[in-house]
Design a protein around this motif. Sequence first.
Motif: not given
Length: 792
Positions: A574-581, A478-480, A513-519
């Motif tokens: 990531g692309l696109p980047p994600m952010s949280s406060t 499963v690709v991230d 970040d739960k995503d892969d290191s690339a993201n």
Amino acid sequence: MKEDNCLHAALICLGMLYYSHAVTTEKLNHTRPSLHGHHEKGKEGQILHRSKRGWVWNQFFVIEEYTGPDPVLVGRLHSDIDSGDGNIKYILSGEGAGIIFVIDDKSGNIHATKTLDREERAQYTLTAQAVDRNTNRPLEPPSEFIVKVQDINDNPPEFLHENYHANVPERSNVGTSVIQVTASDADDPTYGNSAKLVYSILEGQPYFSVEAQTGIIRTALPNMDREAKEEYHVVIQAKDMGGHMGGLSGTTKVTITLTDVNDNPPKFPQSVYQMSVSEAAVPGEEVGRVKAKDPDIGENGLVAYSIIDGDGVDMFEITTDYETQEGVVKLKKLLDFETKKSYSLKVEAANVHIDPKFISNGPFKDTVTVKITVEDADEPPVFLKPSYIFEVQENAASGTVVGKVHAKDPDAANSAIRYSIDRHTDLERYFTINADDGNIKTIKALDREEIAWHNISVFAVEVHKQHQEAKVPVAIKVVDVNDNAPKFAAAYEAFVCENARSNQQFITISADDKDDSANGPRFIFSLPPEIIHNPNFTLRDNRDNTASVLVRREGFSRQKQDLYFLPIVISDGGLPPMSSTNTLTIRVCGCDSNGSLLSCNAEAYILNAGLSTGALIAILACIVILLVIVVLFVTLKRQKKEPLIVFEEEDVRENIITYDDEGGGEEDTEAFDIATLQNPDGINGFIPRKDIKPEYQYMPRPGLRPAPNSVDVDDFINTRIQEADNDPTAPPYDSIQIYGYEGRGSVAGSLSSLESATTDSDLDYDYLQNWGPRFKKLADLYGSKDTFDDDS
């Protein structure tokens, strides 16, 4: 037997002649002795003293094993003072005297009365003495002599062992020593030839011979073959008297075994072996066996097999079964009937151990041809790859194609194939497969953060032969996709000192970040735009996926504000980047001059500076404990409604009456005495305790006056009831008479009848006389007063 008797007689004669010669010689050499010796004159008239020679004898001999009818004459003792008149008596003592040897006390002749055995005893030591027959006075001093038992050949030779066992290698040269046998003879080896042994072979010729003097057995024939005959039985004889006629003999058996040598090469019993194997056989499966025969045994018969030529060298292998000495042909690779239907091998069998002495008998190996036929088999489908790896993006729509597997029927029929997924490997049913073409698709969206790899198995089955199936593993990655915003790596607790300096760092934060290191990383930390100029705190991105929070000003106070909430924005790469406060909670605390944390409670600041936190906690704990004790005390008192102090003597239980004190008798019957109901103690608002005796009388309350005895009881009681109803603190005196105390001095008086009458005159028991004869005894006891008075 006749020859033995003649020999014995001859030996006895020789002994007697020898003895007579010795006596004659002795007499010639000596003059006749006297009892005490005699004197001779020397050349110059000097008297010489010569030692007396009293006894005349030599060493005696007797033949062993003599069996004649009369005792054997051993010899004669004679003293030179014996004149033959019978006045001398000869006495014999020592070994066997009187039992084996007896003496004629007059003539001195010694006879042997028993048969002697030299092997049992070779000689006897005796003592002779001559005494006066009348007085028993010794005429000669005692003297010892020896009687030797003369040996005859009466013991045959005996071997040390009844049976011997020996080994000798086959094909040994002539004269090779096999074993030495030894016999012994109990006869005297120093006398004649009775113990002189000669060895000879009685059985075992012409294979073996024996040395006559030593008993060494040797080979007598060359090239004896173990494979022709392995064991030989040889009989050896030992004969005394030097082997001459009349000697005695003994025999022994010797078992001689020929040991094996490698003198035979292996040989195949046939020139060609035919074998067959199914194309469905798996590598390592046995195809057949070959065996080369070697008559040798042990390590000399060990044979090793190898494939030295043929078109099946790459497809087959051969190993050696050393228990059966067979060559085992095994499959090395998978076969295909459609590609090649037969193979040929050239197999060699060779001895493992070769004896250099027999290398000329070689070569010690043999070869054979092995022909192997491949048999057709109904094979299951075969996938083009041993395994498959596919990729699919997470969150992909249902029905997205993952990949395709393909299998074919290797048989000539080339049957159609149907595909299916092993549901034991896809319990959640994420995927489906097209049964005809093998295309794998998704059924529902996939989440890489939940399952990054899916490992399933796909079956391929022939359409017309359901039992023929194949299975292949399929790994789906499963690709991230950047679908998770970064968050704080931990639940941070930040503290800032009231005396913190400006630009002082007080905490470092990181993100996860739960995503892969690339993201995921690199993470970017910042403050929201609306508080970018926060007057209290500032943020510094360390550019290593961490950020530091700093104090922007000085002079924090817990009294004014003890908590601050600082929002921090974290963005991923990531692309696109994600952010949280994420909100960081900052607590203001008291610290010492070194910056060490003391307290973070806002209340602690306004307490007495002279008290420590521990002291304040202890004081509060004591106060709480005291309050709990008071509450419990009051609660228990209200529930039990018992006096606070109970003396041991006055303890009144629920249904138990203690008669420690006596009652007041008839005085206790005044239960509704108006004076008692008036309760003078409660007039002034003082309510006495009922567990102690009242000591004082209180004045009535204002506005009330004691009711005279003539007052109406109903009005009095109603008045008291109304008074009690309006006074919540007064006990219910109008409801029950409480007898807390009784007896002497008690207002209630005594309930006991023991003191109801103090004199006998107060009681009159004359009525007992009227109760009949059953109470006569009682009437006499209590009614005797009057009678006694009358009598007096």
